[in-house]
Write a protein that holds these residues in place. Structure first.
Motif, PDB file in Angstrom:
ATOM      1  N   GLY A   1      -5.237  -2.545  -7.639  1.00 49.33           N
ATOM      2  CA  GLY A   1      -5.479  -1.372  -6.793  1.00 49.33           C
ATOM      3  C   GLY A   1      -5.428  -1.696  -5.317  1.00 49.33           C
ATOM      4  N   ARG A   2      -5.941  -2.855  -4.956  1.00 51.80           N
ATOM      5  CA  ARG A   2      -5.903  -3.249  -3.544  1.00 51.80           C
ATOM      6  C   ARG A   2      -4.469  -3.517  -3.094  1.00 51.80           C
ATOM      7  N   LEU A   3      -3.691  -4.142  -3.970  1.00 53.90           N
ATOM      8  CA  LEU A   3      -2.278  -4.349  -3.624  1.00 53.90           C
ATOM      9  C   LEU A   3      -1.551  -3.013  -3.491  1.00 53.90           C
ATOM     10  N   ALA A   4      -1.840  -2.099  -4.387  1.00 53.84           N
ATOM     11  CA  ALA A   4      -1.213  -0.775  -4.311  1.00 53.84           C
ATOM     12  C   ALA A   4      -1.611  -0.069  -3.015  1.00 53.84           C
ATOM     13  N   GLN A   5      -2.863  -0.220  -2.618  1.00 53.37           N
ATOM     14  CA  GLN A   5      -3.342   0.382  -1.377  1.00 53.37           C
ATOM     15  C   GLN A   5      -2.614  -0.240  -0.178  1.00 53.37           C
ATOM     16  N   LEU A   6      -2.393  -1.546  -0.222  1.00 55.78           N
ATOM     17  CA  LEU A   6      -1.659  -2.215   0.849  1.00 55.78           C
ATOM     18  C   LEU A   6      -0.222  -1.701   0.904  1.00 55.78           C
ATOM     19  N   VAL A   7       0.399  -1.546  -0.243  1.00 57.67           N
ATOM     20  CA  VAL A   7       1.770  -1.033  -0.300  1.00 57.67           C
ATOM     21  C   VAL A   7       1.831   0.361   0.314  1.00 57.67           C
ATOM     22  N   ARG A   8       0.922   1.237  -0.105  1.00 56.84           N
ATOM     23  CA  ARG A   8       0.928   2.610   0.416  1.00 56.84           C
ATOM     24  C   ARG A   8       0.721   2.627   1.930  1.00 56.84           C
ATOM     25  N   ALA A   9      -0.225   1.824   2.411  1.00 61.73           N
ATOM     26  CA  ALA A   9      -0.507   1.789   3.847  1.00 61.73           C
ATOM     27  C   ALA A   9       0.696   1.251   4.619  1.00 61.73           C
ATOM     28  N   ALA A  10       1.306   0.187   4.113  1.00 60.74           N
ATOM     29  CA  ALA A  10       2.456  -0.400   4.803  1.00 60.74           C
ATOM     30  C   ALA A  10       3.629   0.572   4.815  1.00 60.74           C
ATOM     31  N   GLU A  11       3.882   1.213   3.683  1.00 66.02           N
ATOM     32  CA  GLU A  11       4.999   2.160   3.610  1.00 66.02           C
ATOM     33  C   GLU A  11       4.762   3.382   4.482  1.00 66.02           C
ATOM     34  N   ALA A  12       3.490   3.761   4.664  1.00 66.91           N
ATOM     35  CA  ALA A  12       3.154   4.909   5.509  1.00 66.91           C
ATOM     36  C   ALA A  12       3.068   4.528   6.984  1.00 66.91           C
ATOM     37  N   GLY A  13       3.178   3.236   7.275  1.00 68.17           N
ATOM     38  CA  GLY A  13       3.082   2.789   8.658  1.00 68.17           C
ATOM     39  C   GLY A  13       1.663   2.771   9.190  1.00 68.17           C
ATOM     40  N   ASP A  14       0.682   2.761   8.295  1.00 68.18           N
ATOM     41  CA  ASP A  14      -0.731   2.750   8.698  1.00 68.18           C
ATOM     42  C   ASP A  14      -1.196   1.296   8.847  1.00 68.18           C
ATOM     43  N   ALA A  15      -0.961   0.738  10.022  1.00 63.08           N
ATOM     44  CA  ALA A  15      -1.270  -0.671  10.268  1.00 63.08           C
ATOM     45  C   ALA A  15      -2.769  -0.949  10.192  1.00 63.08           C
ATOM     46  N   SER A  16      -3.582  -0.005  10.636  1.00 65.35           N
ATOM     47  CA  SER A  16      -5.029  -0.211  10.609  1.00 65.35           C
ATOM     48  C   SER A  16      -5.543  -0.351   9.177  1.00 65.35           C
ATOM     49  N   LEU A  17      -5.145   0.564   8.309  1.00 66.35           N
ATOM     50  CA  LEU A  17      -5.552   0.485   6.910  1.00 66.35           C
ATOM     51  C   LEU A  17      -4.954  -0.750   6.244  1.00 66.35           C
ATOM     52  N   ALA A  18      -3.693  -1.031   6.507  1.00 60.29           N
ATOM     53  CA  ALA A  18      -3.050  -2.207   5.921  1.00 60.29           C
ATOM     54  C   ALA A  18      -3.766  -3.482   6.364  1.00 60.29           C
ATOM     55  N   HIS A  19      -4.198  -3.534   7.615  1.00 61.05           N
ATOM     56  CA  HIS A  19      -4.934  -4.700   8.122  1.00 61.05           C
ATOM     57  C   HIS A  19      -6.266  -4.850   7.396  1.00 61.05           C
ATOM     58  N   THR A  20      -6.988  -3.755   7.235  1.00 62.63           N
ATOM     59  CA  THR A  20      -8.286  -3.788   6.549  1.00 62.63           C
ATOM     60  C   THR A  20      -8.133  -4.243   5.105  1.00 62.63           C
ATOM     61  N   VAL A  21      -7.166  -3.695   4.406  1.00 63.55           N
ATOM     62  CA  VAL A  21      -6.924  -4.064   3.004  1.00 63.55           C
ATOM     63  C   VAL A  21      -6.500  -5.531   2.917  1.00 63.55           C
ATOM     64  N   THR A  22      -5.627  -5.955   3.807  1.00 65.03           N
ATOM     65  CA  THR A  22      -5.173  -7.348   3.814  1.00 65.03           C
ATOM     66  C   THR A  22      -6.338  -8.292   4.055  1.00 65.03           C
ATOM     67  N   LEU A  23      -7.184  -7.957   4.998  1.00 67.14           N
ATOM     68  CA  LEU A  23      -8.344  -8.804   5.292  1.00 67.14           C
ATOM     69  C   LEU A  23      -9.295  -8.869   4.102  1.00 67.14           C
ATOM     70  N   THR A  24      -9.520  -7.754   3.451  1.00 72.57           N
ATOM     71  CA  THR A  24     -10.383  -7.713   2.266  1.00 72.57           C
ATOM     72  C   THR A  24      -9.800  -8.589   1.150  1.00 72.57           C
ATOM     73  N   LEU A  25      -8.510  -8.435   0.917  1.00 72.34           N
ATOM     74  CA  LEU A  25      -7.845  -9.253  -0.105  1.00 72.34           C
ATOM     75  C   LEU A  25      -7.868 -10.736   0.256  1.00 72.34           C
ATOM     76  N   LEU A  26      -7.656 -11.029   1.520  1.00 75.60           N
ATOM     77  CA  LEU A  26      -7.647 -12.418   1.977  1.00 75.60           C
ATOM     78  C   LEU A  26      -8.991 -13.085   1.725  1.00 75.60           C
ATOM     79  N   ILE A  27     -10.054 -12.445   2.125  1.00 78.58           N
ATOM     80  CA  ILE A  27     -11.389 -13.039   1.980  1.00 78.58           C
ATOM     81  C   ILE A  27     -11.760 -13.216   0.513  1.00 78.58           C
ATOM     82  N   SER A  28     -11.530 -12.197  -0.283  1.00 78.53           N
ATOM     83  CA  SER A  28     -11.886 -12.314  -1.699  1.00 78.53           C
ATOM     84  C   SER A  28     -10.982 -13.335  -2.401  1.00 78.53           C
ATOM     85  N   SER A  29      -9.718 -13.418  -1.996  1.00 74.58           N
ATOM     86  CA  SER A  29      -8.818 -14.412  -2.579  1.00 74.58           C
ATOM     87  C   SER A  29      -9.293 -15.824  -2.252  1.00 74.58           C
TER      88      SER A  29
END
Length: 119
Positions: free
Chosen positions: A36-64
């Motif tokens: 779900g987090r990857l899907a959220q990153l895909v949607r944010a990136a495809e929509a050009g929402d850098a802020s959301l994509a950054h937040t999702v990426t950071l969340t995934l990075l830390i948990s990873s």
């Protein structure tokens, strides 16, 4: 021990800090949320929402990092700078690579979970 995608010692360190049962629960939750987090990153990136994509990426990075998914974490870390600058192009281009890496990471992590004993 480092597999292609997982630093197994990270799970042991997490278990030492919070207990094996909590570490295993965290790892299972990570696996549940990863698609779900990857899907959220895909949607944010495809929509050009850098802020959301950054937040999702950071969340995934830390948990990873917490579960030892170092290879995935490195790929995600590389996206932070461009996303911080408002550029979603690199994240959108990395989607296929991230999805394949996430699949391999999830399979490897799932294989190591049965070895974690509850306290």
């Amino acid at each position: 021990m480092m597999t292609e995608v997982l630093r197994v010692e990270a799970l042991g360190s997490l278990a030492d800090e919070v207990g094996a049962g909590v570490a295993a629960q965290f790892a299972r939750r990570y696996l549940e949320l990863l698609p779900g987090r990857l899907a959220q990153l895909v949607r944010a990136a495809e929509a050009g929402d850098a802020s959301l994509a950054h937040t999702v990426t950071l969340t995934l990075l830390i948990s990873s990092e917490m579960v030892g998914a170092d290879t995935l974490a490195e790929e995600l870390r590389d996206l932070l700078g461009p996303l911080r600058a408002g550029d979603t192009g690199q994240a959108a281009a990395a989607v296929g690579r991230l999805a394949g890496l996430a699949d391999r990471t999830a399979a490897t992590l799932a294989d190591h979970l049965p070895g974690m004993t509850a306290e």
